[in-house]
Design a protein around this motif. Structure first.
Motif, short mmCIF file in Angstrom:
data_model
loop_
_atom_site.label_atom_id
_atom_site.label_comp_id
_atom_site.label_asym_id
_atom_site.label_seq_id
_atom_site.Cartn_x
_atom_site.Cartn_y
_atom_site.Cartn_z
N MET A 546 0.72 -1.31 0.00
CA MET A 546 -0.22 -0.18 -0.08
C MET A 546 0.68 1.33 -0.14
SD MET A 546 -3.20 -0.54 -0.22
CE MET A 546 -4.04 0.93 0.39
N ASP A 547 2.11 1.36 0.68
CA ASP A 547 3.08 2.33 0.47
C ASP A 547 3.36 2.57 -0.47
OD1 ASP A 547 2.66 3.33 3.37
OD2 ASP A 547 4.50 3.59 3.51
N GLU A 548 3.75 1.17 -1.33
CA GLU A 548 4.47 1.40 -2.60
C GLU A 548 3.53 1.85 -3.60
OE1 GLU A 548 7.37 -1.56 -3.94
OE2 GLU A 548 7.07 -2.77 -2.29
N LEU A 549 2.18 1.54 -3.55
CA LEU A 549 1.19 2.23 -4.28
C LEU A 549 0.90 3.58 -4.25
CD1 LEU A 549 -1.31 -0.80 -4.17
CD2 LEU A 549 0.14 0.06 -6.06
N ALA A 550 0.98 4.08 -2.90
CA ALA A 550 0.88 5.52 -2.64
C ALA A 550 1.95 6.26 -3.02
CB ALA A 550 0.74 5.64 -1.01
N LEU A 551 3.09 5.77 -3.19
CA LEU A 551 4.14 6.64 -3.68
C LEU A 551 4.16 6.47 -5.17
CD1 LEU A 551 7.01 7.85 -3.21
CD2 LEU A 551 7.79 5.53 -3.60
N ALA A 552 3.35 5.31 -5.99
CA ALA A 552 3.41 5.58 -7.26
C ALA A 552 2.18 6.74 -7.54
CB ALA A 552 3.00 4.18 -7.69
N ALA A 553 1.34 6.55 -6.62
CA ALA A 553 0.08 7.71 -6.88
C ALA A 553 0.53 8.80 -6.61
CB ALA A 553 -0.98 6.84 -6.31
N GLY A 554 1.39 9.38 -6.26
CA GLY A 554 2.04 10.60 -5.52
C GLY A 554 1.10 10.92 -4.44
N ALA A 555 0.44 10.13 -3.53
CA ALA A 555 -0.25 10.20 -2.40
C ALA A 555 0.20 10.08 -0.97
CB ALA A 555 -1.57 9.33 -2.63
N ASP A 556 -0.10 10.71 -0.01
CA ASP A 556 0.34 10.57 1.26
C ASP A 556 -0.18 9.31 1.64
OD1 ASP A 556 0.78 11.54 4.30
OD2 ASP A 556 -0.88 10.67 4.37
N PRO A 557 0.61 8.40 2.44
CA PRO A 557 0.15 6.93 2.61
C PRO A 557 -1.14 6.77 3.62
CG PRO A 557 2.47 7.32 2.98
CD PRO A 557 1.91 8.89 2.65
N VAL A 558 -1.20 7.71 4.68
CA VAL A 558 -2.30 7.74 5.33
C VAL A 558 -3.77 8.05 4.42
CG1 VAL A 558 -3.85 8.88 7.34
CG2 VAL A 558 -1.34 7.99 7.47
N ALA A 559 -3.60 9.11 3.71
CA ALA A 559 -4.65 9.45 2.75
C ALA A 559 -5.02 8.53 1.82
CB ALA A 559 -4.43 10.82 2.15
N PHE A 560 -3.98 7.70 1.24
CA PHE A 560 -4.25 6.77 0.38
C PHE A 560 -4.94 5.73 0.93
CE2 PHE A 560 -2.50 2.98 -2.25
CZ PHE A 560 -2.96 3.47 -3.45
N ARG A 561 -4.65 5.32 2.15
CA ARG A 561 -5.46 4.31 2.98
C ARG A 561 -6.74 4.81 3.08
NH1 ARG A 561 -0.28 3.24 4.22
NH2 ARG A 561 0.36 1.50 4.35
N LEU A 562 -7.07 5.89 3.72
CA LEU A 562 -8.49 6.28 3.91
C LEU A 562 -9.33 6.39 2.65
CD1 LEU A 562 -7.82 8.95 6.51
CD2 LEU A 562 -8.89 6.87 6.87
#
Length: 746
Positions: A546-562
C-alpha cells in the motif's frame, strides 16, 4: 504448588456442596463432558454453545464462595484478570469477591485451544452471559424467599438485600438451588453505563508472583518426591538411534532410571543437576544415523516456490473493468522461519498414581487436545489422563509445551508413583520446537488515472500454520518411539480466519481483486502455530505494498489508505493513530529519519489496529532505532484498558523483534540457531523510547480479541518507516542492519 492439584474433580465436587452439587446428579453434568452434551435449539453466545450448563462456568458454594471457570489458559495475556472482571460485573460482586479456575480437563469446559485472540470473544462472552443468568436465578430465589419482587432487590457484597433490610447471602441461596440448568440465548446483561468493574484498569492477578520470584510458572513446580528428567534429542531431523551404552550413566549418583523406547532416550534422577550431568554423558554415548536434507537457506524463497502447491482462490471478484493504460506495480516479499523464542525452555510435570490416573501439569494452549494426544500415544482411555494448565515462561503459539508434556507423561508411566519434572535445554528448544513457517508473497496492482487501485492480485505461498495436538503424531516423543505415530497430514486452515492466508484478503474497498493461497503440504522444517499465524506476514506485505502504491500515485500513505477504506471503525483507528502521532506535522527533520504507517483488522473480524512509527537509521552501520511508536486499537467493549495496552505494547515489541532480527538458521543437515547468539532477538537497549496506545472503547459492542492484532501493522509500519528513511524498499524479512546498510550502499 502442591500435589493437592492432582485431586480428582469428582472428589472435589463430592465435598463442595452448594450449587456445585448439581454436577453429581448425572454424568452429563460434568464440565469436562460439556462438549458432548446435547445442544440447544437456538444459538448460544460464545462458548456456551458447546458447554450450555451454567455450572460449567459459575459455581456458588454454601459459604458464599463464588468460582468462575474458563477452558481458556492464562498465557500472560491477562485473561484470568479480565474474565474475573466480566463475572464480577454481571454477578454484582467486587473483583475480589470471586476466584477463577483456568484450563483443566478435570474441572473446566472444553474450549479447545487458547489461540487466535478468541478468549474474550468465546470464553468472555460465555462467562458474561452465564453470570448474568446466575444473577437472575439468585435474585428470583431471593424474591421467592422474601416475598418481594425481584426488581426491588439489590446485590451488595455477596448478599441480596430487600428494601426492608431483609437479606439473603449468595451461599444461603445456593443451598436451595441447582445451576445445572441449560443457558438461555438471551441474558439480562448489565447496561455498560452502570459498569463498576468492567472498563476499569484492574491490576493483573498473575503479575505479582512473576516479579517477586514466586511460584508463577510450571518451571517453578516442586512436588514432594519429585524426580528431575532430561531428554537426549536426536542431532537432526530423521536421525535414528543405532546404539547406546547406558551403563556408566546408570551408575552415576542420583540416577534413578534410563528410559529408551526407539529413538526416545531420557534419564531421570533425584536432583536436577544430576539429571543434566547424566543427560550429557548419555548423549555422548549415543550413536545416531543421520540422513536429514534441508533446503539451501540462502535460496529459501526459491525452494518454497518450487514445492508442490495446492491453490485456493480465497477471493475472486471482478466488479470493475481493468483500466486501459493504468500504472502497474509489482512486488515480492519473504519471511524466514521464526522461533517462538520462549525465555524459559519448555517444561512439564507428570505423575502416574497407583489408581491409574495420569496427571500432567503443562503450559499447553489446549489441555483437552493435549490430553487426547497423550492418551493416544500411551494407548489408554482418555479418561485416565488429566491435563492441568500451569503458566509457562514462554508461550504464544505452538511451541514445545505439548512435547514436554508428552515427555513427562512417558516418564511418569515408566516411574509410577513419583512426580517427574521434564525441563528442556535451550539448544533443544531452539532446534526442535515447531517454527513459524517461512512464507513468500507476491502482489500486483494497477492504479487508475485518479490514483485509486483498480485491480489487485495477491498470492501467498505457505505451509499450514497449525500442527497442534489432537493426534499423537503431533507430539515429538510419539514420533520417536519404537512404534512411531505418523505425522498427521498437514491441512490448510479454512477461511474466514485462515492460516497461512490469514489476513491475505485486504479490508480495503477494491473493485477487482483476486487472492490465491498457494498451500504447501511439504514441510522441510518442523512448523506449527506462531502468534498471529500468517497474518503478520500478509499484513507486512499488503501494507508495505500500500505504501508502494501510494508512492506511485503521489499520495500521502495515510490519505491513500483512507481513500480505500469504507469501514467506519477502520477509518476511526487510522485517523486516531495518525492524529495522535501528529502525522500531518511529522515530516522527518534530519537525514536518516523516517516515518511509517500501517493498518489491519486482525482476521478481518477481530480487533482493528493502526500503528505509526518514527525510525532513525544509522547510515554507517545500518542499525535501526525506533524513537517512537503510536498505536490505536478498537477491540469492542473494553474490559481492562491496561490489559489492552499490555497486549498492543507486547505485540509491537515482539513484531519489532521478528522484523529487525529473527531468522532460524540451518545448514543442509541441522538447525544451527541453537542459542541467543545465533538467534538474536530484540534486547532492552533497542526498545522504543516511547510506545503510546490509544484505545477506542465501544461500550455495548461484542468483545473483539486484540492479542494478535498489532503484530502485522507494527511490522509493516517499521518496514515503511525504514523505506521512508533510506529511500530504498526492503522486502525480505528480517530487515537486519546488514541488509539496511547494503540497501543504503555504504
Amino acid at each position: 504448588m502442591s500435589a493437592g492439584l492432582a485431586l480428582s474433580r469428582r472428589g472435589v465436587l463430592r465435598a463442595a456442596g452448594g450449587l456445585a452439587v448439581s454436577f453429581a446428579l448425572a454424568p452429563a453434568g460434568f464440565a469436562q463432558q460439556a462438549a458432548e452434551t446435547p445442544q440447544l435449539g437456538g444459538a448460544l453466545p460464545g462458548s456456551l454453545e458447546d458447554a450450555p450448563f451454567l455450572d460449567s462456568w459459575i459455581q456458588v458454594a454454601p459459604d458464599g464462595t463464588v468460582t468462575v471457570f474458563t477452558g481458556k489458559a492464562e498465557l500472560g495475556q491477562g485473561i484470568a484478570t479480565a474474565l474475573r472482571q466480566v463475572a464480577a460485573e454481571e454477578l454484582g460482586l467486587a473483583f475480589e469477591g470471586l476466584a477463577i479456575v483456568t484450563a483443566d480437563t478435570g474441572r473446566t469446559a472444553n474450549e479447545g485451544y487458547t489461540a487466535g485472540s478468541h478468549s474474550m470473544q468465546d470464553s468472555g462472552t460465555a462467562i458474561r452471559h452465564a453470570a448474568a443468568q446466575v444473577r437472575a436465578i439468585l435474585l428470583a430465589e431471593a424474591a421467592r424467599q422474601m416475598g418481594v419482587a425481584a426488581d426491588q432487590l439489590r446485590i451488595e457484597s455477596g448478599n441480596v438485600l430487600a428494601p426492608d433490610g431483609n437479606r439473603r447471602s449468595f451461599g444461603a441461596l445456593a443451598a436451595a438451588l441447582s445451576l445445572h440448568v441449560e443457558a438461555r440465548p438471551d441474558s439480562p446483561l448489565t447496561n455498560p453505563a452502570a459498569f463498576r468493574v468492567m472498563g476499569q484498569p484492574v491490576p493483573r492477578i498473575d503479575i505479582p508472583a512473576k516479579v517477586t520470584g514466586g511460584e508463577a510458572y510450571v518451571q517453578d513446580m516442586r512436588l514432594p518426591g519429585m524426580l528431575h528428567a532430561r531428554i537426549v534429542r536426536p542431532p537432526s531431523y530423521g536421525a535414528r538411534l543405532t546404539a547406546v551404552d547406558s551403563g556408566a550413566v546408570e551408575a552415576l549418583p542420583g540416577v534413578v532410571k534410563v528410559v529408551r523406547d526407539g529413538d526416545f532416550l531420557a534419564v531421570a534422577a533425584e536432583q536436577e543437576f544430576q539429571a543434566i550431568k547424566a543427560m550429557r554423558l548419555l548423549a555422548a554415548a549415543a550413536q545416531w544415523q543421520e540422513d536429514s536434507r534441508l533446503p539451501d537457506q540462502a535460496r529459501l524463497p526459491e525452494a518454497l516456490l518450487a514445492l508442490p502447491a495446492q491453490d485456493f482462490a480465497i477471493l475472486d471478484r471482478h466488479d470493475a473493468p481493468v483500466p486501459a493504460g493504468g500504472r502497474t506495480v509489482e512486488a515480492r516479499y519473504t519471511r524466514p522461519y521464526l522461533l517462538h523464542g520462549s525465555i524459559g525452555p519448555s517444561c512439564a510435570v507428570a505423575q502416574q498414581d497407583r489408581d491409574g490416573l495420569l496427571t500432567v501439569w503443562t503450559h499447553t494452549q489446549g489441555v483437552y487436545p493435549d490430553r487426547k494426544a497423550i492418551a493416544e500415544m500411551l494407548g489408554r482411555p482418555v479418561e485416565t489422563v488429566r491435563c492441568i494448565h500451569v503458566q509457562g515462561s514462554g508461550c504464544y503459539g505452538h511451541n514445545a509445551a505439548d512435547d514436554a508434556a508428552a515427555d513427562a507423561a512417558l516418564l511418569a508411566v515408566a516411574l509410577p508413583g513419583r512426580p517427574v519434572r521434564v525441563q528442556w535445554m535451550r539448544e533443544q528448544e531452539h532446534a526442535w520446537e515447531p517454527y513459524g513457517p517461512a512464507m513468500v508473497t507476491q502482489a500486483r496492482a494497477a492504479l487508475d488515472d485518479t490514483g485509486r487501485i483498480a485491480d489487485w492480485d495477491y498470492g501467498v505461498w505457505s505451509n499450514t500454520h497449525s500442527m497442534r495436538p489432537g493426534p499423537a503424531g503431533s507430539l515429538l516423543a510419539a514420533r520417536h518411539l519404537a512404534k512411531p505415530f505418523p505425522l498427521p497430514a498437514p491441512k490448510p486452515l479454512p477461511q474466514p480466519e485462515g492460516g497461512g492466508d490469514r489476513n491475505a484478503i485486504p479490508l480495503y474497498t477494491l473493485g477487482r481483486a483476486r487472492v490465491v493461497h498457494h498451500f504447501l503440504p511439504d514441510m522441510p522444517l518442523r512448523i506449527s502455530a506462531l502468534r498471529s499465524l500468517g497474518a503478520q506476514m500478509n499484513v507486512f506485505s499488503i501494507e508495505s505494498f500500500m505504501d508502494e502504491l501510494a508512492l506511485a500515485a503521489g499520495a500521502d500513505p495515510v490519505a491513500f489508505r483512507l481513500k480505500h477504506l469504507d469501514d467506519p471503525r477502520a477509518r476511526d483507528v487510522v485517523t486516531a493513530a495518525a492524529e495522535a502521532f501528529g502525522w500531518d506535522k511529522s515530516k522527518p527533520a534530519a537525514p536518516g529519519h523516517g516515518r511509517g504507517f500501517a493498518f489491519a483488522r486482525y482476521k478481518n473480524l477481530a480487533a482493528y489496529c493502526a500503528v505509526a512509527v518514527e525510525v532513525a537509521v544509522e547510515r554507517e552501520t545500518g542499525e535501526v532505532r525506533v524513537p517512537r511508536i503510536v498505536a490505536a486499537v478498537d477491540t469492542g467493549q473494553v474490559v481492562n484498558p491496561d490489559g489492552v495496552r499490555n497486549q498492543i505494547e507486547g505485540a509491537v515489541l515482539q513484531s519489532m523483534s521478528w522484523t529487525l532480527y529473527e531468522s532460524v538458521g540451518f545448514d543442509q543437515g541441522r538447525i544451527t540457531s541453537v542459542d541467543w547468539s545465533t538467534y538474536p532477538i530484540l534486547r532492552f537497549n533497542a526498545v522504543p523510547d516511547s510506545v503510546e496506545v490509544h484505545i477506542i472503547d465501544r461500550p455495548g459492542e461484542p468483545f473483539l480479541g486484540c492479542g494478535e492484532t498489532g503484530q502485522g501493522p507494527a511490522s509493516a509500519a517499521l518496514g515503511n518507516g525504514i523505506a521512508n528513511a533510506i529511500g530504498q524498499r526492503l522486502r525480505d524479512l528480517p530487515l537486519t542492519a546488514a541488509r539496511v546498510k547494503a540497501a543504503i550502499g555504504v
